[in-house]
Design a protein around this motif. Structure first.
Motif, PDB file in Angstrom:
ATOM      1  N   GLY A 129     -10.306 -32.437  20.364  1.00  0.00           N
ATOM      2  CA  GLY A 129     -11.203 -33.647  21.417  1.00  0.00           C
ATOM      3  C   GLY A 129     -10.320 -34.679  22.083  1.00  0.00           C
ATOM      4  N   LEU A 130      -9.073 -34.198  22.471  1.00  0.00           N
ATOM      5  CA  LEU A 130      -8.220 -35.036  23.116  1.00  0.00           C
ATOM      6  C   LEU A 130      -8.754 -35.751  24.408  1.00  0.00           C
ATOM      7  N   VAL A 131      -8.687 -37.071  24.318  1.00  0.00           N
ATOM      8  CA  VAL A 131      -9.111 -37.853  25.677  1.00  0.00           C
ATOM      9  C   VAL A 131      -7.857 -38.815  25.928  1.00  0.00           C
ATOM     10  N   THR A 132      -7.784 -39.365  27.133  1.00  0.00           N
ATOM     11  CA  THR A 132      -6.861 -40.225  27.580  1.00  0.00           C
ATOM     12  C   THR A 132      -7.286 -41.585  27.877  1.00  0.00           C
ATOM     13  N   ASP A 133      -8.318 -42.249  27.740  1.00  0.00           N
ATOM     14  CA  ASP A 133      -8.846 -43.348  28.374  1.00  0.00           C
ATOM     15  C   ASP A 133      -8.969 -44.473  27.228  1.00  0.00           C
ATOM     16  N   LYS A 134      -8.439 -44.331  26.101  1.00  0.00           N
ATOM     17  CA  LYS A 134      -9.024 -45.225  25.125  1.00  0.00           C
ATOM     18  C   LYS A 134      -7.504 -45.715  24.569  1.00  0.00           C
ATOM     19  N   GLY A 135      -7.517 -47.147  23.778  1.00  0.00           N
ATOM     20  CA  GLY A 135      -6.566 -47.912  23.454  1.00  0.00           C
ATOM     21  C   GLY A 135      -6.265 -47.572  21.957  1.00  0.00           C
ATOM     22  N   PRO A 136      -5.283 -48.257  21.291  1.00  0.00           N
ATOM     23  CA  PRO A 136      -4.947 -48.171  19.748  1.00  0.00           C
ATOM     24  C   PRO A 136      -5.998 -49.076  19.279  1.00  0.00           C
ATOM     25  N   LYS A 137      -6.438 -49.155  17.890  1.00  0.00           N
ATOM     26  CA  LYS A 137      -7.023 -49.697  17.075  1.00  0.00           C
ATOM     27  C   LYS A 137      -6.502 -50.092  16.014  1.00  0.00           C
ATOM     28  N   TRP A 138      -5.873 -51.421  15.629  1.00  0.00           N
ATOM     29  CA  TRP A 138      -5.327 -51.841  14.323  1.00  0.00           C
ATOM     30  C   TRP A 138      -6.110 -51.257  13.190  1.00  0.00           C
ATOM     31  N   HIS A 139      -5.047 -50.684  12.472  1.00  0.00           N
ATOM     32  CA  HIS A 139      -5.795 -50.143  10.966  1.00  0.00           C
ATOM     33  C   HIS A 139      -5.296 -50.950   9.738  1.00  0.00           C
ATOM     34  N   HIS A 140      -4.165 -51.052   9.637  1.00  0.00           N
ATOM     35  CA  HIS A 140      -3.769 -51.858   8.468  1.00  0.00           C
ATOM     36  C   HIS A 140      -2.075 -52.144   8.578  1.00  0.00           C
ATOM     37  N   ALA A 141      -1.547 -53.069   7.870  1.00  0.00           N
ATOM     38  CA  ALA A 141      -0.096 -53.438   7.974  1.00  0.00           C
ATOM     39  C   ALA A 141       0.516 -53.438   6.509  1.00  0.00           C
ATOM     40  N   LEU A 142       1.614 -53.239   6.380  1.00  0.00           N
ATOM     41  CA  LEU A 142       2.494 -53.138   5.147  1.00  0.00           C
ATOM     42  C   LEU A 142       3.651 -53.816   5.502  1.00  0.00           C
TER      43      LEU A 142
END
Length: 340
Positions: free
Chosen positions: A156-169
């Motif tokens: 289901g690859l698309v190319t019109d979305k951005g990254p969404k922060w998930h978590h940090a370490l």
């Protein structure tokens, strides 16, 4: 105190395969079989914008990335002109005939340094371009720092979305001289979900990147769990022109953590490079690593047609005895993992 396993000490005459103008060293009696050199497949000149730059232009930096096929480890290896590694499993048959690399989309990934509590305007932002390497049918992420990562192409690859922060370490990584974590260097590490692919992207404060499969649900931002230390390693890595392990061979500290927020096994070197693998079952009572192979790969800078001026990078391959994963580590400190 946890004892770490130093690898490469006993393998004093392990063979190193040298590509792009080099030669093959004699195979030692400790080697199980003669190593077949990796085959150079093709290379790419890729434009990678710096963080915050929305447009490609005449001054956009270019990064050279080479692709090799290694039958000894059954891997496709990508290496950038700065010595950053990525690996994926080689197909049973030949790769596709189309050797082009298709640009798909791009991300700006912000990464806080260790101790930096909040994102601010001063937080470092790394530009990351996403391509599709058509011959291997893999996603190819390239950071402005030269770090590279390979991932499967989803249905289901698309190319019109951005990254969404998930978590940090903030994992700590010991040097070969350090037994305890008390004074070990701490690295800032952010994890984003690429909404185009459905997968995760890990990025460290030095701009090193690696992909991972995303869990079914994102963790509660108020209940992020710290990484769980699994084991530590000291790996010896020879330079491109260093045929044998000696007392002067470079040693590299590597920590392995479980990331409970994504059920991922995280490998991170003292240089700040990262790799991931599924957090699968471990081999009971297994310890340390087993040396498997070595090579020196040449990587041309963008615009170079031949390998005569290309820098060569020494690479060692070890099997993580606890997991069965293959660890590829470069003399630059870059690391890549091929899951069992």
């Amino acid at each position: 105190m946890r004892t770490r396993i130093a690898a490469g000490v006993a393998v004093l005459s392990a063979v190193m395969v040298v590509l792009a103008g080099g030669s093959l060293s004699p195979v030692s009696a400790q080697d199980k079989a003669k190593i077949v050199p990796p085959v150079h497949l093709y290379g790419h000149d890729l434009r990678v914008r710096t963080g915050g730059d929305p447009n490609f232009g005449p001054n956009t930096p270019r990064i050279g990335v080479e692709f090799f096929r290694d039958e000894a480890t059954r891997a496709i290896i990508a290496i950038s002109d700065s010595g950053s590694l990525a690996v994926t499993k080689a197909p049973i048959g030949a790769l596709g005939m189309d050797k082009t690399c298709k640009w798909l989309t791009a991300h700006d990934l912000s990464c806080r340094k260790a101790g930096e509590a909040e994102f601010t305007q001063k937080t470092k932002k790394f530009g990351v371009e996403l391509f599709q390497d058509r011959a291997s049918n893999s996603l190819l992420y390239v950071s402005e720092t030269g770090s590279v990562a390979l991932a499967p192409v989803p249905g289901g690859l698309v190319t019109d979305k951005g990254p969404k922060w998930h978590h940090a370490l903030e994992p700590k990584v010991r040097t070969p001289e350090q037994e305890k974590f008390d004074t070990a260097k701490k690295f800032g590490l952010e994890v984003f979900k690429d909404e185009n692919t459905g997968g995760l992207i890990y990025v460290t404060e030095i701009g090193a990147i690696t992909p991972a499969a995303a869990p079914g649900a994102a963790p509660d931002p108020k209940k992020i769990q710290p990484p769980k230390a699994a084991h530590g390693l000291v790996l010896r890595v020879r330079g491109a022109n260093e045929p044998e392990f000696t007392s002067k061979t470079k040693q590299l500290g590597v920590e392995v953590f479980e990331d409970p927020n994504a059920n991922v096994l995280l490998y991170i070197t003292e240089a700040g490079f990262v790799a991931t693998a599924p957090n699968a079952a471990k081999v009971p009572d297994a310890k340390g690593v087993t040396w498997k192979s070595a090579m020196a790969l040449g990587a041309r800078k963008a615009g170079e047609s031949g390998f005569d001026k290309a820098r060569r990078f020494g690479i060692e391959v070890f099997e993580d005895n606890r997991t069965g994963n293959l660890i590829f580590v470069s003399e630059t400190g870059s690391i890549a993992v091929l899951p069992k």
